[in-house]
Design a protein around this motif. Structure first.
Motif, PDB file in Angstrom:
ATOM      1  N   ASP A 162       0.830  -1.200   0.000  1.00  0.00           N
ATOM      2  CA  ASP A 162       0.000   0.000   0.000  1.00  0.00           C
ATOM      3  C   ASP A 162       0.868   1.254   0.000  1.00  0.00           C
ATOM      4  OD1 ASP A 162      -2.899   1.076   0.545  1.00  0.00           O
ATOM      5  OD2 ASP A 162      -1.569   2.169   1.895  1.00  0.00           O
ATOM      6  N   LYS A 163       0.538   2.199  -0.873  1.00  0.00           N
ATOM      7  CA  LYS A 163       1.341   3.413  -1.017  1.00  0.00           C
ATOM      8  C   LYS A 163       1.279   4.305   0.220  1.00  0.00           C
ATOM      9  CE  LYS A 163       0.993   3.567  -6.057  1.00  0.00           C
ATOM     10  NZ  LYS A 163       0.493   4.320  -7.237  1.00  0.00           N
ATOM     11  N   GLN A 201      -3.617   5.177  -0.709  1.00  0.00           N
ATOM     12  CA  GLN A 201      -4.270   4.250  -1.635  1.00  0.00           C
ATOM     13  C   GLN A 201      -5.538   3.727  -0.968  1.00  0.00           C
ATOM     14  OE1 GLN A 201      -1.392   1.482  -3.088  1.00  0.00           O
ATOM     15  NE2 GLN A 201      -2.771   0.527  -4.549  1.00  0.00           N
ATOM     16  N   SER A 202      -5.354   3.020   0.137  1.00  0.00           N
ATOM     17  CA  SER A 202      -6.474   2.578   0.951  1.00  0.00           C
ATOM     18  C   SER A 202      -6.611   3.536   2.130  1.00  0.00           C
ATOM     19  CB  SER A 202      -6.234   1.153   1.470  1.00  0.00           C
ATOM     20  OG  SER A 202      -7.042   0.871   2.592  1.00  0.00           O
TER      21      SER A 202
END
Length: 261
Positions: free
Chosen positions: A53-54, A108-109
């Motif tokens: 995840d970014k 991202q999330s």
């Protein structure tokens, strides 16, 4: 990635025992056992995906950049080029705001980013309290604020700093899924309220368990940092590789404890 090999990590109190204590008021012990098992299973499931995840990557990158910049003459200018805007005499509030901004621009999330940014805020707050340099308050900025972070600009310091992050991150997910599992498996409203009360009483034990679990990351983080920092700030691919390895090790540790209960 070379690292010291360590065996099964001893815990002050095993996870199953902590959950047993929280649910000791209830006669449905089979439910409590299931809650303990499902909680760690859910955390492990998240950790399998979270490494890419970014938002999580940017949160961890923040403390690498902060630590590295503290050893430079133009620390503030360097951070600005990396997308981190801090006043020259920043304090903890400025750091918190900067972390949230940095992660939000790369998220991202939303769930992962929120957990990651909160964990980094907790990490820098705890580090600042433990390592502040002649300040009356961690919110003051009377001294060069980068002095506090120079202790993290080597393998030994980074090892401690990164463990704090993984500990805070693991702790947040353990509490999150423990609450969720209890809510879904304890049908009686009174028992559910009692469980939540007990949970609040055992927060320190959950925190201690997460800290002891995260010890496994110390066996390789210092070596990794000393190796990559010689060439400057590691790129995103190298940071992601480190995160992947770290979360896999924590995942394995949670699985081992679950099997040995």
């Amino acid at each position: 990635m070379g690292h010291e090999r360590i065996g099964y990590l001893p815990k002050t109190k095993k996870w199953r025992r902590i959950v047993d204590d929280i649910g000791s008021f209830s006669s449905t012990q089979s439910n409590v056992a299931r809650i303990a098992s499902e909680t760690t299973k859910n955390v492990r499931s998240q950790f399998k995906r979270i490494e890419e995840d970014k938002g999580v990557l940017s949160a961890f990158k923040f403390i690498i950049l902060l630590a590295y910049s503290s050893s430079l003459k133009n620390s503030t200018s360097f951070l600005k080029k990396e997308g981190i805007n801090l006043p020259v005499n920043f304090n903890l509030f400025d750091l918190t705001t900067s972390i949230q901004d940095f992660v939000s621009h790369n998220q991202q999330s939303k769930e992962y980013s929120s957990f990651a940014s909160q964990s980094i805020v907790d990490t820098v707050s705890e580090w600042a309290r433990e390592h502040q340099i002649q300040q009356s308050s961690i919110f003051d900025s009377t001294e060069n604020p980068f002095e506090t972070w120079r202790k993290a600009a080597n393998g030994a310091g980074f090892c401690e700093l990164s463990r704090k992050f993984f500990s805070k991150f693991t702790e947040r997910y353990l509490k999150y899924f423990l609450e969720r599992e209890a809510s879904s498996r304890i049908g009686n409203m009174y028992d559910r309220q009692e469980f939540n009360k007990k949970l609040a009483e055992h927060v320190k034990e959950i925190s201690q368990h997460a800290f002891e679990t995260s010890k496994i990351t110390q066996s390789f983080s210092a070596g990794w940092f000393n190796k990559v920092i010689k060439q400057g700030v590691p790129n995103d691919e190298k940071i992601q590789g480190f995160l992947s390895f770290a979360f896999q090790k924590i995942n394995s540790e949670l699985l081992r404890e679950e099997k040995f209960e």
